[in-house]
Design an enzyme around this catalytic site. Structure first.
Site, PDB file in Angstrom:
ATOM      1  N   LYS A 194       3.626  10.019   5.361  1.00  9.01           N
ATOM      2  CA  LYS A 194       4.525   8.886   5.598  1.00  9.01           C
ATOM      3  C   LYS A 194       4.634   8.030   4.348  1.00  9.01           C
ATOM      4  O   LYS A 194       3.643   7.555   3.808  1.00  9.01           O
ATOM      5  CB  LYS A 194       4.034   8.002   6.746  1.00  9.01           C
ATOM      6  CG  LYS A 194       5.074   6.942   7.107  1.00  9.01           C
ATOM      7  CD  LYS A 194       4.555   5.820   7.979  1.00  9.01           C
ATOM      8  CE  LYS A 194       3.872   4.740   7.232  1.00  9.01           C
ATOM      9  NZ  LYS A 194       4.733   3.946   6.322  1.00  9.01           N
ATOM     10  N   GLY A 247      -3.839   2.122   0.220  1.00  8.02           N
ATOM     11  CA  GLY A 247      -3.207   0.851   0.555  1.00  8.02           C
ATOM     12  C   GLY A 247      -4.244  -0.249   0.604  1.00  8.02           C
ATOM     13  O   GLY A 247      -5.254  -0.194  -0.108  1.00  8.02           O
ATOM     14  N   SER A 248      -4.024  -1.220   1.479  1.00  2.00           N
ATOM     15  CA  SER A 248      -4.901  -2.388   1.514  1.00  2.00           C
ATOM     16  C   SER A 248      -6.229  -2.057   2.186  1.00  2.00           C
ATOM     17  O   SER A 248      -6.301  -1.200   3.071  1.00  2.00           O
ATOM     18  CB  SER A 248      -4.206  -3.519   2.279  1.00  2.00           C
ATOM     19  OG  SER A 248      -3.938  -3.116   3.603  1.00  2.00           O
ATOM     20  N   THR A 249      -7.260  -2.779   1.790  1.00  8.35           N
ATOM     21  CA  THR A 249      -8.587  -2.609   2.405  1.00  8.35           C
ATOM     22  C   THR A 249      -8.514  -2.958   3.888  1.00  8.35           C
ATOM     23  O   THR A 249      -9.134  -2.303   4.726  1.00  8.35           O
ATOM     24  CB  THR A 249      -9.614  -3.477   1.648  1.00  8.35           C
ATOM     25  OG1 THR A 249      -9.705  -2.953   0.310  1.00  8.35           O
ATOM     26  CG2 THR A 249     -10.986  -3.438   2.281  1.00  8.35           C
ATOM     27  N   GLU A 250      -7.696  -3.964   4.196  1.00  2.72           N
ATOM     28  CA  GLU A 250      -7.510  -4.387   5.592  1.00  2.72           C
ATOM     29  C   GLU A 250      -7.007  -3.225   6.458  1.00  2.72           C
ATOM     30  O   GLU A 250      -7.577  -2.914   7.506  1.00  2.72           O
ATOM     31  CB  GLU A 250      -6.487  -5.527   5.547  1.00  2.72           C
ATOM     32  CG  GLU A 250      -6.145  -6.181   6.820  1.00  2.72           C
ATOM     33  CD  GLU A 250      -4.889  -7.078   6.624  1.00  2.72           C
ATOM     34  OE1 GLU A 250      -4.395  -7.234   5.470  1.00  2.72           O
ATOM     35  OE2 GLU A 250      -4.405  -7.586   7.639  1.00  2.72           O
ATOM     36  N   GLY A 252      -7.064  -0.072   5.618  1.00  5.28           N
ATOM     37  CA  GLY A 252      -8.067   1.006   5.522  1.00  5.28           C
ATOM     38  C   GLY A 252      -9.070   0.925   6.660  1.00  5.28           C
ATOM     39  O   GLY A 252      -9.442   1.943   7.260  1.00  5.28           O
ATOM     40  N   CYS A 303      -3.861  -0.745  -8.059  1.00  4.17           N
ATOM     41  CA  CYS A 303      -5.152  -0.993  -7.411  1.00  4.17           C
ATOM     42  C   CYS A 303      -6.238  -1.195  -8.458  1.00  4.17           C
ATOM     43  O   CYS A 303      -7.236  -1.839  -8.188  1.00  4.17           O
ATOM     44  CB  CYS A 303      -5.488   0.141  -6.471  1.00  4.17           C
ATOM     45  SG  CYS A 303      -5.180   1.736  -7.183  1.00  4.17           S
ATOM     46  N   GLU A 400      -7.771  -9.615  -4.047  1.00  3.96           N
ATOM     47  CA  GLU A 400      -6.776  -8.854  -4.796  1.00  3.96           C
ATOM     48  C   GLU A 400      -5.426  -9.569  -4.695  1.00  3.96           C
ATOM     49  O   GLU A 400      -4.941  -9.824  -3.599  1.00  3.96           O
ATOM     50  CB  GLU A 400      -6.663  -7.451  -4.191  1.00  3.96           C
ATOM     51  CG  GLU A 400      -5.669  -6.566  -4.885  1.00  3.96           C
ATOM     52  CD  GLU A 400      -5.728  -5.124  -4.391  1.00  3.96           C
ATOM     53  OE1 GLU A 400      -5.544  -4.891  -3.182  1.00  3.96           O
ATOM     54  OE2 GLU A 400      -5.945  -4.241  -5.231  1.00  3.96           O
TER      55      GLU A 400
HETATM   56  P1  NAI Z   1      -0.546  -1.815   3.554  1.00  2.00           P
HETATM   57  O1  NAI Z   1      -1.960  -1.357   3.448  1.00  2.00           O
HETATM   58  O2  NAI Z   1      -0.138  -2.553   4.780  1.00  2.00           O
HETATM   59  O3  NAI Z   1       0.444  -0.543   3.433  1.00  2.00           O
HETATM   60  C1  NAI Z   1       0.136   0.690   2.844  1.00  2.00           C
HETATM   61  C2  NAI Z   1       0.612   1.823   3.732  1.00  2.00           C
HETATM   62  O4  NAI Z   1      -0.057   1.750   4.981  1.00  2.00           O
HETATM   63  C3  NAI Z   1       2.111   1.795   4.055  1.00  2.00           C
HETATM   64  O5  NAI Z   1       2.601   3.122   4.114  1.00  2.00           O
HETATM   65  C4  NAI Z   1       2.141   1.172   5.449  1.00  2.00           C
HETATM   66  O6  NAI Z   1       3.264   1.562   6.190  1.00  2.00           O
HETATM   67  C5  NAI Z   1       0.883   1.749   6.054  1.00  2.00           C
HETATM   68  N1  NAI Z   1       0.320   0.964   7.168  1.00  2.00           N
HETATM   69  C6  NAI Z   1       0.367  -0.385   7.354  1.00  2.00           C
HETATM   70  N2  NAI Z   1      -0.255  -0.710   8.498  1.00  2.00           N
HETATM   71  C7  NAI Z   1      -0.710   0.440   9.051  1.00  2.00           C
HETATM   72  C8  NAI Z   1      -1.449   0.759  10.231  1.00  2.00           C
HETATM   73  N3  NAI Z   1      -1.834  -0.182  11.087  1.00  2.00           N
HETATM   74  N4  NAI Z   1      -1.763   2.061  10.458  1.00  2.00           N
HETATM   75  C9  NAI Z   1      -1.399   3.021   9.597  1.00  2.00           C
HETATM   76  N5  NAI Z   1      -0.692   2.777   8.485  1.00  2.00           N
HETATM   77  C10 NAI Z   1      -0.353   1.513   8.200  1.00  2.00           C
HETATM   78  O7  NAI Z   1      -0.230  -2.676   2.271  1.00  2.00           O
HETATM   79  P2  NAI Z   1       0.965  -3.744   2.065  1.00  2.00           P
HETATM   80  O8  NAI Z   1       1.089  -4.586   3.283  1.00  2.00           O
HETATM   81  O9  NAI Z   1       2.150  -3.028   1.595  1.00  2.00           O
HETATM   82  O10 NAI Z   1       0.374  -4.600   0.864  1.00  2.00           O
HETATM   83  C11 NAI Z   1      -0.584  -5.610   1.136  1.00  2.00           C
HETATM   84  C12 NAI Z   1      -1.656  -5.639   0.080  1.00  2.00           C
HETATM   85  O11 NAI Z   1      -2.359  -4.404   0.077  1.00  2.00           O
HETATM   86  C13 NAI Z   1      -1.162  -5.787  -1.351  1.00  2.00           C
HETATM   87  O12 NAI Z   1      -0.930  -7.113  -1.689  1.00  2.00           O
HETATM   88  C14 NAI Z   1      -2.307  -5.210  -2.116  1.00  2.00           C
HETATM   89  O13 NAI Z   1      -3.321  -6.164  -2.256  1.00  2.00           O
HETATM   90  C15 NAI Z   1      -2.813  -4.095  -1.221  1.00  2.00           C
HETATM   91  N6  NAI Z   1      -2.294  -2.775  -1.626  1.00  2.00           N
HETATM   92  C16 NAI Z   1      -3.113  -1.932  -2.305  1.00  2.00           C
HETATM   93  C17 NAI Z   1      -2.639  -0.732  -2.767  1.00  2.00           C
HETATM   94  C18 NAI Z   1      -3.496   0.220  -3.524  1.00  2.00           C
HETATM   95  O14 NAI Z   1      -2.983   1.015  -4.283  1.00  2.00           O
HETATM   96  N7  NAI Z   1      -4.787   0.223  -3.318  1.00  2.00           N
HETATM   97  C19 NAI Z   1      -1.240  -0.338  -2.586  1.00  2.00           C
HETATM   98  C20 NAI Z   1      -0.466  -1.254  -1.800  1.00  2.00           C
HETATM   99  C21 NAI Z   1      -0.989  -2.429  -1.368  1.00  2.00           C
END
Ligand code: NAI
Ligand code: MG
Length: 498
Positions: A194, A247-250, A252, A303, A400
């Site tokens: 996805k 993605g986010s630690t939250e 994760g 990240c 972050e």
């Molecule tokens: P996010 O963690 O919400 O999104 C990343 C992915 O997870 C997207 O594909 C999203 O659709 C999916 N996702 C969101 N909620 C989900 C759930 N409950 N179950 C399964 N999949 C889910 O990150 P977001 O909201 O775009 O960004 C927020 C913060 O996260 C950023 O400000 C940054 O600090 C961090 N982040 C870190 C990244 C990294 O490379 N480690 C990349 C993107 C964001």
């Protein structure tokens, strides 16, 4: 459906954006079962560039069923390692053929400069498929000597983990898809991926390329949709054997909870608050431009961004004024403008998040050495920002920010343990960089830093061969290199009494 406004500077991607593409499910390009679509925005203007299928649980169910069948019936296994490698190589050739189109899609969708997408994201994406194509024939086990009485033959085999769900973010949309897909497919897994809802365009185009490359139906499925619906359905699905998330630690942590239902395997590549540490003997020109690149590359939306800058007090003033000078000269503008060096943040949400962190820093006593403001009044542009006088308890230095904002702090320790303690004062452990002319000092400090990557006199250096991932709350498992196959294989021990 929202009205579409395209940028007149598009040269290669207008055709794709102008037609209706679909999600790749079971070898076909399809719309969502619900018929719903959602708008995709150009972050430089806030205008809509496309409406794409809003996949949800129903579409995930179809995709997982297709991937399950392709795995269980041995569709992908029967292709065999060498031919699998050849198909991955073919896909790399197709990405390379369409490099300019894909780079434009990344630019208009994510906001990053077209030139950067062209020389960074795209070549790494191509190389990921080529590197992993080579691994398809080299995933092996070992023979093991037993100490038991009697005669035995024991060996291990590495088998694909099964159906893999992959959920990726928006900061490097195509590259993240390729980091995830290439090793899983090389290992013999089938996949449901996805894309991030902010940046689905290059993933949809990639689905078409998989079709063109002739991958058997069901082996690769690519969906667009939201995290709370489509993403959550993948993480919880009982027929998914493994989920790989970036993605986010939250989120994760939510993935780990959702995976508990069938105890699917989980790998996570999460947040960071990576230090760049400049020692007094460093080549300062190199260190200053390196520290600036560490935070400002990709607008700080990395990240592993060097978001905590530590400089020895004897060089601190020079370092801060050097980084601030670079920041003040970075040309901020739309990604498709050839003179742009830094584009907008990816979304309205990230714009609010980053600017509220800057405000929070100001309120709690940080000094803005440069930047700290919005650029223009259209789109999601934030000026490259250097914060000083940040203290260890401030939110800006603990959390972050994921934007072009660095917190600079002087240190007066000469003891490496004390310097490492500052570097390690974080819940994260993704990356760090050390800037010094002394090789011995560099490696001693590298051994004291608790993170998955340490760069010496460089930052943000990536290669398909280098394992990447985090200690502590930066994640579980490693992407890339040979290490990634721990994510996508199970080990079987076979013992025969002779
Ligand atoms: P996010 O963690 O919400 O999104 C990343 C992915 O997870 C997207 O594909 C999203 O659709 C999916 N996702 C969101 N909620 C989900 C759930 N409950 N179950 C399964 N999949 C889910 O990150 P977001 O909201 O775009 O960004 C927020 C913060 O996260 C950023 O400000 C940054 O600090 C961090 N982040 C870190 C990244 C990294 O490379 N480690 C990349 C993107 C964001
Ligand atoms: Mg989110």
């Amino acid at each position: 459906m929202d009205t579409i406004a395209l940028d007149s500077r598009l040269r290669h991607a207008g055709g794709f954006l102008g037609r209706r593409s679909g999600m790749l499910i079971d070898g076909k390009l399809v719309q969502a079962v619900s018929g719903k679509t959602f708008p995709v925005y150009n972050p430089a203007t806030g205008t809509v560039i496309a409406n794409v299928p809003e996949g949800d649980k129903a579409d995930v169910d179809l995709a997982v069923a297709a991937a399950r069948r392709a795995f269980d019936d041995g569709v992908w296994a029967k292709v065999g390692p060498s031919a699998r490698g050849k198909m991955l190589w073919k896909l790399a050739d197709l990405i390379e053929r369409d490099l300019e189109e894909l780079a434009e899609l990344e630019s208009i969708d994510n906001g990053k400069p077209y030139a950067v997408a062209k020389v960074a994201d795209l070549p790494l994406a191509v190389d990921m498929f080529r590197y992993m194509a080579g691994w398809a024939t080299k995933i092996t086990g070992s023979t093991l000597p037993l100490s038991l009485p009697g005669e035995y033959l024991s060996y291990t085999v590495r088998e694909p983990v099964g159906v893999v769900g992959q959920i990726i973010p928006w900061n490097f949309p195509l590259l993240m898809a390729c980091w995830k897909l290439a090793p899983a497919l090389a290992a013999g897994c089938t996949v449901v991926l996805k894309a991030a809802e902010q940046t689905p365009m290059s993933a949809l185009r990639l689905g078409e390329l998989f079709q063109e490359a002739g991958f058997p139906p069901g082996v690769v499925n690519i969906l667009t949709g939201f995290g709370e619906t489509a993403g959550a359905a993948i993480a919880a699905h009982p027929d998914v054997d493994k989920v790989a998330f970036t993605g986010s630690t939250e989120v994760g942590k939510l993935i780990v909870q959702a995976a508990a239902g069938n105890l699917k395997k989980v790998s996570l590549e999460l947040g960071g608050k990576s230090p760049a540490i400049i020692l007094p003997d460093a080549d300062l020109d190199l260190a200053i431009s390196g520290a600036a690149n560490a935070i400002f590359f990709n607008h700080g939306q990395c990240c592993c961004a060097g978001s905590r800058l530590y400089a020895h007090k004897s060089v601190y003033d020079k370092v801060v004024s050097g980084v601030a000078d670079i920041a003040s000269k970075i040309k901020v503008g739309p990604g498709l403008d050839p003179s742009t060096e830094m584009g907008p943040l990816v979304s309205d949400e990230q714009f609010s998040r980053v600017t509220s962190y800057i405000e929070d820093g100001r309120r709690s006593g940080a000094h803005v050495a440069v930047g700290g403001n919005r650029v223009g009044n259209l789109g999601y542009f934030v000026a490259p920002t250097v914060l000083e006088k940040t203290t260890p308890d401030m939110k800006v230095i603990r959390e972050e920010i994921f934007g072009p904002v660095v917190c600079a702090t002087p240190f007066d320790d000469n003891d490496l343990d004390a310097i490492a303690k500052r570097a390690n004062d974080t819940i994260y452990g993704l990356a760090a960089s050390v800037w010094t002319a002394n090789g011995g000092t560099a490696h001693k400090l590298a051994s004291r830093i608790r993170s998955g990557t340490v760069w010496i006199n460089c930052h943000n250096v990536f290669d398909a061969s280098l394992p990447f991932g985090g200690y502590k709350q930066s994640g579980w498992g490693r992407e890339m290199g040979a290490e990634v196959f721990h994510n996508y294989t199970e080990v079987k021990a076979v013992t025969a009494a002779l």
